[in-house]
Design an enzyme around this catalytic site. Structure first.
Site, PDB file in Angstrom:
ATOM      1  N   LYS A  26      -7.212  -8.505 -13.994  1.00 31.97           N
ATOM      2  CA  LYS A  26      -6.823  -7.799 -12.760  1.00 31.97           C
ATOM      3  C   LYS A  26      -6.692  -6.297 -12.999  1.00 31.97           C
ATOM      4  CE  LYS A  26      -3.006 -10.061 -12.087  1.00 31.97           C
ATOM      5  NZ  LYS A  26      -3.066 -10.915 -13.310  1.00 31.97           N
TER       6      LYS A  26
ATOM      7  N   LYS B  42       1.530  -1.898  -7.860  1.00 27.57           N
ATOM      8  CA  LYS B  42       1.745  -3.237  -8.396  1.00 27.57           C
ATOM      9  C   LYS B  42       2.887  -3.840  -7.590  1.00 27.57           C
ATOM     10  CE  LYS B  42       1.667  -6.336 -11.983  1.00 27.57           C
ATOM     11  NZ  LYS B  42       0.546  -6.923 -12.702  1.00 27.57           N
TER      12      LYS B  42
END
Length: 229
Positions: free
Chosen positions: A15, A39
């Site tokens: 990711k 995030k």
């Protein structure tokens, strides 16, 4: 929506690699347009520190990661160890405020699509409820086909707007291994989701020129709001 959620089939599948590549591409070819990186929440050191080091984003640590826990564990467990609660309202407010100020926002999920964000909700639940355009990273390895099928089924069940699948070589792979372990036509026929490309194994993620080049080989028209250069 001017945002993209990068999630995966599990933790350590790429990711951050994909998010970094897309950010490098954006800053190289769309430098006149503002970019944000976020995030959703983080347990232990890692991605927030990485993006702070690599990119000039003009974002506070709280904007990069609205919720931060010390232990590198699933958020509900890490939060419990610190006698904290997971305030998703704070995450949502940070996300919406940052999205309004940026032309494009890259969101990196935690763990995999089925990873818990609270005791009741997974990453897939948030992606579906928040209507986030999403891309799924699948590692090139034995078992990748089953992982792709299971995660797409979860995404479909929770009405995730899944734009496509990106394959990622977490270790050096031969063309034969890539073809045998992650056959694109078979994955697409089983999931009805397009495979948008394959990231090669990269041993230096700080080479932003190389990262932008790697991103340019992906089918970016399905992921980014502006035409591919």
């Amino acid at each position: 929506m001017n945002a993209l959620l990068v999630t995966g089939t599990d933790t350590e599948v790429g990711k951050t690699v994909l998010t970094t590549a897309l950010a490098a591409y954006w800053q190289k070819y769309h430098s006149s347009r503002s970019l944000g990186i976020m995030k959703l929440m983080q347990s232990g050191e890692g991605d927030r520190e990485w993006y702070q080091k690599l990119f000039s984003l003009d974002q506070s640590p709280e904007e990069l990661t609205p919720l931060y826990f010390q232990a590198p564990l699933a958020p509900p467990i890490a939060a419990a160890k610190e006698n904290k609660t997971i305030d998703l309202a704070k995450v949502w407010q940070t996300f919406t405020a940052l999205r309004q100020r940026r032309d494009f926002l890259l969101l990196e999920a935690l763990g995999g699509l089925g990873s818990p964000v609270t005791n009741e909700l997974t990453v897939a639940d948030l992606a579906g409820e928040w209507h986030l355009p999403t891309v799924l990273v699948v590692p090139v390895k034995l078992g990748a086909i089953a992982q792709a099928v299971a995660n797409v089924a979860l995404a479909r069940q929770l009405r995730v707007n899944l734009k496509g699948i990106i394959l990622n070589c977490v270790q050096p792979r031969t063309n034969a291994e890539i073809a045998d372990w992650t056959p694109i036509e078979l994955i697409e026929s089983l999931t009805y989701i397009p495979v948008l490309g394959c990231l090669p194994y990269l041993d230096n993620l700080t080479d932003l020129e190389k990262m932008a080049q790697v991103a340019s080989n992906l089918d970016l028209e399905r992921l980014l709001p502006f035409a591919k250069v």
